[in-house]
Design a protein around this motif. Sequence first.
Motif, PDB file in Angstrom:
ATOM      1  N   PHE A   3       6.675   5.599   4.035  1.00 51.45           N
ATOM      2  CA  PHE A   3       5.400   4.900   3.851  1.00 51.45           C
ATOM      3  C   PHE A   3       4.580   5.500   2.710  1.00 51.45           C
ATOM      4  O   PHE A   3       3.865   4.783   2.011  1.00 51.45           O
ATOM      5  CB  PHE A   3       4.598   4.915   5.148  1.00 51.45           C
ATOM      6  CG  PHE A   3       5.143   3.995   6.203  1.00 51.45           C
ATOM      7  CD1 PHE A   3       6.032   2.972   5.879  1.00 51.45           C
ATOM      8  CD2 PHE A   3       4.768   4.133   7.539  1.00 51.45           C
ATOM      9  CE1 PHE A   3       6.531   2.120   6.836  1.00 51.45           C
ATOM     10  CE2 PHE A   3       5.259   3.283   8.509  1.00 51.45           C
ATOM     11  CZ  PHE A   3       6.149   2.272   8.166  1.00 51.45           C
ATOM     12  N   ALA A   4       4.654   6.801   2.527  1.00 51.92           N
ATOM     13  CA  ALA A   4       3.951   7.409   1.396  1.00 51.92           C
ATOM     14  C   ALA A   4       4.505   6.873   0.083  1.00 51.92           C
ATOM     15  O   ALA A   4       3.757   6.612  -0.865  1.00 51.92           O
ATOM     16  CB  ALA A   4       4.087   8.928   1.453  1.00 51.92           C
ATOM     17  N   HIS A   5       5.819   6.680   0.037  1.00 48.53           N
ATOM     18  CA  HIS A   5       6.447   6.117  -1.157  1.00 48.53           C
ATOM     19  C   HIS A   5       6.002   4.667  -1.364  1.00 48.53           C
ATOM     20  O   HIS A   5       5.631   4.275  -2.476  1.00 48.53           O
ATOM     21  CB  HIS A   5       7.969   6.182  -1.018  1.00 48.53           C
ATOM     22  CG  HIS A   5       8.716   5.430  -2.072  1.00 48.53           C
ATOM     23  ND1 HIS A   5       8.917   5.926  -3.338  1.00 48.53           N
ATOM     24  CD2 HIS A   5       9.299   4.200  -2.047  1.00 48.53           C
ATOM     25  CE1 HIS A   5       9.591   5.037  -4.053  1.00 48.53           C
ATOM     26  NE2 HIS A   5       9.840   3.986  -3.285  1.00 48.53           N
ATOM     27  N   LEU A   6       6.000   3.882  -0.285  1.00 49.56           N
ATOM     28  CA  LEU A   6       5.656   2.466  -0.412  1.00 49.56           C
ATOM     29  C   LEU A   6       4.169   2.253  -0.685  1.00 49.56           C
ATOM     30  O   LEU A   6       3.790   1.253  -1.297  1.00 49.56           O
ATOM     31  CB  LEU A   6       6.061   1.721   0.860  1.00 49.56           C
ATOM     32  CG  LEU A   6       7.567   1.667   1.144  1.00 49.56           C
ATOM     33  CD1 LEU A   6       7.834   0.952   2.465  1.00 49.56           C
ATOM     34  CD2 LEU A   6       8.318   0.992   0.006  1.00 49.56           C
TER      35      LEU A   6
ATOM     36  N   ALA B 102      11.025  -1.222  -0.933  1.00 46.78           N
ATOM     37  CA  ALA B 102       9.968  -1.627  -1.862  1.00 46.78           C
ATOM     38  C   ALA B 102       9.992  -3.133  -2.098  1.00 46.78           C
ATOM     39  O   ALA B 102       8.944  -3.783  -2.169  1.00 46.78           O
ATOM     40  CB  ALA B 102      10.130  -0.878  -3.184  1.00 46.78           C
ATOM     41  N   THR B 103      11.192  -3.712  -2.190  1.00 42.53           N
ATOM     42  CA  THR B 103      11.313  -5.160  -2.381  1.00 42.53           C
ATOM     43  C   THR B 103      10.762  -5.911  -1.179  1.00 42.53           C
ATOM     44  O   THR B 103      10.024  -6.899  -1.312  1.00 42.53           O
ATOM     45  CB  THR B 103      12.780  -5.544  -2.621  1.00 42.53           C
ATOM     46  OG1 THR B 103      13.260  -4.875  -3.794  1.00 42.53           O
ATOM     47  CG2 THR B 103      12.928  -7.048  -2.805  1.00 42.53           C
ATOM     48  N   LEU B 104      11.105  -5.442   0.029  1.00 39.43           N
ATOM     49  CA  LEU B 104      10.590  -6.062   1.238  1.00 39.43           C
ATOM     50  C   LEU B 104       9.071  -5.932   1.325  1.00 39.43           C
ATOM     51  O   LEU B 104       8.369  -6.876   1.699  1.00 39.43           O
ATOM     52  CB  LEU B 104      11.240  -5.422   2.464  1.00 39.43           C
ATOM     53  CG  LEU B 104      12.689  -5.844   2.740  1.00 39.43           C
ATOM     54  CD1 LEU B 104      13.363  -4.837   3.660  1.00 39.43           C
ATOM     55  CD2 LEU B 104      12.743  -7.232   3.361  1.00 39.43           C
ATOM     56  N   ALA B 105       8.552  -4.755   0.976  1.00 40.27           N
ATOM     57  CA  ALA B 105       7.105  -4.525   1.041  1.00 40.27           C
ATOM     58  C   ALA B 105       6.368  -5.416   0.048  1.00 40.27           C
ATOM     59  O   ALA B 105       5.319  -5.994   0.381  1.00 40.27           O
ATOM     60  CB  ALA B 105       6.791  -3.054   0.777  1.00 40.27           C
TER      61      ALA B 105
ATOM     62  N   ARG C 295       3.525   1.729  -4.143  1.00 37.43           N
ATOM     63  CA  ARG C 295       4.117   0.511  -4.708  1.00 37.43           C
ATOM     64  C   ARG C 295       3.372  -0.739  -4.268  1.00 37.43           C
ATOM     65  O   ARG C 295       3.774  -1.850  -4.623  1.00 37.43           O
ATOM     66  CB  ARG C 295       5.592   0.396  -4.276  1.00 37.43           C
ATOM     67  CG  ARG C 295       6.435   1.653  -4.497  1.00 37.43           C
ATOM     68  CD  ARG C 295       6.774   1.874  -5.948  1.00 37.43           C
ATOM     69  NE  ARG C 295       7.745   0.912  -6.429  1.00 37.43           N
ATOM     70  CZ  ARG C 295       9.070   1.073  -6.357  1.00 37.43           C
ATOM     71  NH1 ARG C 295       9.567   2.162  -5.780  1.00 37.43           N
ATOM     72  NH2 ARG C 295       9.872   0.165  -6.844  1.00 37.43           N
ATOM     73  N   THR C 296       2.313  -0.569  -3.471  1.00 35.25           N
ATOM     74  CA  THR C 296       1.557  -1.703  -2.944  1.00 35.25           C
ATOM     75  C   THR C 296       0.058  -1.408  -3.040  1.00 35.25           C
ATOM     76  O   THR C 296      -0.349  -0.279  -3.294  1.00 35.25           O
ATOM     77  CB  THR C 296       1.929  -1.971  -1.473  1.00 35.25           C
ATOM     78  OG1 THR C 296       1.736  -0.757  -0.721  1.00 35.25           O
ATOM     79  CG2 THR C 296       3.368  -2.430  -1.344  1.00 35.25           C
ATOM     80  N   ARG C 297      -0.759  -2.428  -2.775  1.00 36.03           N
ATOM     81  CA  ARG C 297      -2.209  -2.252  -2.854  1.00 36.03           C
ATOM     82  C   ARG C 297      -2.941  -2.591  -1.559  1.00 36.03           C
ATOM     83  O   ARG C 297      -4.022  -2.081  -1.309  1.00 36.03           O
ATOM     84  CB  ARG C 297      -2.774  -3.128  -3.984  1.00 36.03           C
ATOM     85  CG  ARG C 297      -2.303  -2.756  -5.375  1.00 36.03           C
ATOM     86  CD  ARG C 297      -2.959  -3.643  -6.417  1.00 36.03           C
ATOM     87  NE  ARG C 297      -4.416  -3.536  -6.361  1.00 36.03           N
ATOM     88  CZ  ARG C 297      -5.245  -4.385  -6.993  1.00 36.03           C
ATOM     89  NH1 ARG C 297      -4.753  -5.398  -7.689  1.00 36.03           N
ATOM     90  NH2 ARG C 297      -6.545  -4.224  -6.900  1.00 36.03           N
ATOM     91  N   HIS C 298      -2.386  -3.473  -0.759  1.00 34.67           N
ATOM     92  CA  HIS C 298      -3.095  -3.959   0.426  1.00 34.67           C
ATOM     93  C   HIS C 298      -2.324  -3.790   1.728  1.00 34.67           C
ATOM     94  O   HIS C 298      -2.934  -3.724   2.796  1.00 34.67           O
ATOM     95  CB  HIS C 298      -3.441  -5.441   0.262  1.00 34.67           C
ATOM     96  CG  HIS C 298      -4.356  -5.728  -0.881  1.00 34.67           C
ATOM     97  ND1 HIS C 298      -5.708  -5.530  -0.824  1.00 34.67           N
ATOM     98  CD2 HIS C 298      -4.099  -6.195  -2.132  1.00 34.67           C
ATOM     99  CE1 HIS C 298      -6.272  -5.864  -1.978  1.00 34.67           C
ATOM    100  NE2 HIS C 298      -5.313  -6.280  -2.787  1.00 34.67           N
TER     101      HIS C 298
ATOM    102  N   MET D  83       3.291  -3.274   7.698  1.00 31.88           N
ATOM    103  CA  MET D  83       4.717  -3.039   7.878  1.00 31.88           C
ATOM    104  C   MET D  83       4.873  -2.016   9.004  1.00 31.88           C
ATOM    105  O   MET D  83       4.211  -0.989   9.011  1.00 31.88           O
ATOM    106  CB  MET D  83       5.358  -2.504   6.591  1.00 31.88           C
ATOM    107  CG  MET D  83       6.806  -2.087   6.746  1.00 31.88           C
ATOM    108  SD  MET D  83       7.521  -1.417   5.207  1.00 31.88           S
ATOM    109  CE  MET D  83       7.796  -2.935   4.293  1.00 31.88           C
ATOM    110  N   PHE D  84       5.727  -2.347   9.975  1.00 30.91           N
ATOM    111  CA  PHE D  84       6.003  -1.456  11.085  1.00 30.91           C
ATOM    112  C   PHE D  84       7.438  -0.944  10.985  1.00 30.91           C
ATOM    113  O   PHE D  84       8.324  -1.653  10.505  1.00 30.91           O
ATOM    114  CB  PHE D  84       5.856  -2.184  12.421  1.00 30.91           C
ATOM    115  CG  PHE D  84       4.457  -2.601  12.750  1.00 30.91           C
ATOM    116  CD1 PHE D  84       3.647  -1.814  13.540  1.00 30.91           C
ATOM    117  CD2 PHE D  84       3.951  -3.798  12.266  1.00 30.91           C
ATOM    118  CE1 PHE D  84       2.364  -2.208  13.851  1.00 30.91           C
ATOM    119  CE2 PHE D  84       2.674  -4.201  12.564  1.00 30.91           C
ATOM    120  CZ  PHE D  84       1.865  -3.405  13.368  1.00 30.91           C
ATOM    121  N   LEU D  85       7.659   0.258  11.488  1.00 29.53           N
ATOM    122  CA  LEU D  85       9.013   0.786  11.570  1.00 29.53           C
ATOM    123  C   LEU D  85       9.195   1.400  12.953  1.00 29.53           C
ATOM    124  O   LEU D  85       8.324   2.145  13.428  1.00 29.53           O
ATOM    125  CB  LEU D  85       9.260   1.846  10.492  1.00 29.53           C
ATOM    126  CG  LEU D  85      10.722   2.204  10.214  1.00 29.53           C
ATOM    127  CD1 LEU D  85      11.470   0.998   9.661  1.00 29.53           C
ATOM    128  CD2 LEU D  85      10.816   3.351   9.222  1.00 29.53           C
ATOM    129  N   GLY D  86      10.297   1.067  13.612  1.00 29.36           N
ATOM    130  CA  GLY D  86      10.564   1.612  14.939  1.00 29.36           C
ATOM    131  C   GLY D  86      10.938   3.076  14.870  1.00 29.36           C
ATOM    132  O   GLY D  86      11.306   3.606  13.818  1.00 29.36           O
TER     133      GLY D  86
END
Length: 454
Positions: free
Chosen positions: A99-102, A55-58, A105-108, A69-72
Amino acid sequence: MSAPRTRSTAMSTPAGATGAPRQELHLAAFFPFGPHYDWTSVADPTTYYDAETYATLARSAERGLFSAMFLGDSQRLREHLGRVNDTVVTGRPDQLVLFAHLAARTRHLGFVATLNTTFAAPADLAARVATVDRLSGGRAGWNVVTTNDAWTGANFRRGGYLPRSERYRSAEEHLAIVHALWDAEQGTTVRRSGAHHDVVAAATLPPSVQGAPVIFQAGESDEGRDFAARHAEGIFSRYLEPAPAAAFAADLRRRLVAHGRPADDLRIFPAASITLGDTEAEAREKAEWFHRRTRTDRMVVAVIEAVWGRDLSWLDPDGPLPDVDLVSAEQTRTHGVVNSRDNPVETAAAWRRVSAEQGLTVRALVDSLHAAAAFVGTPSSVADRLAASVRAGEIDGLNLTPQSVPDGFDDVVDRLVPELQERGVYRTGYPGTTLRENLGLRAPVHHRLRAAAG
């Protein structure tokens, strides 16, 4: 240096839709895992699975107006000499759950999951991606990968069932089913039958507010590039230097046009790290410090062990290559082995030849094999290089690998983004609310091609 400038904007016309050249850089947060982070500074590796870490990184990425944000992907824990690799953190959280969690925590910020067509059921994948897309208000994407090796497949009791030559044919069918489910009205039954997939399933959610989640692709082969030209709206790249980056971009544009798409219909995202300093010398010193901290003696020796196929814990990383025979002439890089190219005898011979000719130690050899794609310099010099690449049409974005968590993007957000904005190659606000809008993309590719076909 001031913080990034931001402004509120209404939905804009996709860049390139009017024929004007795109000259905008997109930044993305990229997490491949592996030897890219300062593991040694964290006593407890489980930090990398904490929700607040991500969440901090996002939030930092969104503060810097990153596109996504990408995840391998990780279908199986990497191994080394028959055991789980202990030199890197190899396990990854479920991307779509994270990603559902993040999204809450984000808008865009957009979220792009790397998901495999070979070992995932199309209806299940379609429903899970659509769920994240719905929960985020249209901010989801899918990086389509086609891994088919038996080692990964063993985790699904399907080891080696799909020949390599068939993996993209299977992916074509898989993607067509997913698109059909995404396009269908909720509750509508979709029937598709092919050589690799036979599906009768109902659409579980209404169609996406962005038309469809954004499709990415990462294949380097001719098959992979053609697949991207037919279907993808973004592609991962390993080319950063001007000449190869320009050649890669030109090749993709030619393929896009051949498949009936505009030449600017695909965003190119090479991966890289960025190290900034007040002076060029300070930036180089920081980059060297980080490299030495993350490329430990154990990791250096492990690279040699992977090809020799034996325990070499006695090997001096600052000495010559081992004067012992290889265990086996056959080896597979699918166990997390790199640089062996599945032929350890040839690889070892080549390494010995290069080391002898150039007088390289084991450490120097490994450093040359793992030269990371990186921008190192002052905020101004790095911004100049990136702006030049964007204006030359070599890249559209950068998959930015953080060198630490959870503060790995702060330097870029606070020091580099304002420089890019001053050069006119980075936005000062999000143009829309969906990933498709924020990447400046047109309507989904399969919608447009279907309409063009009547």
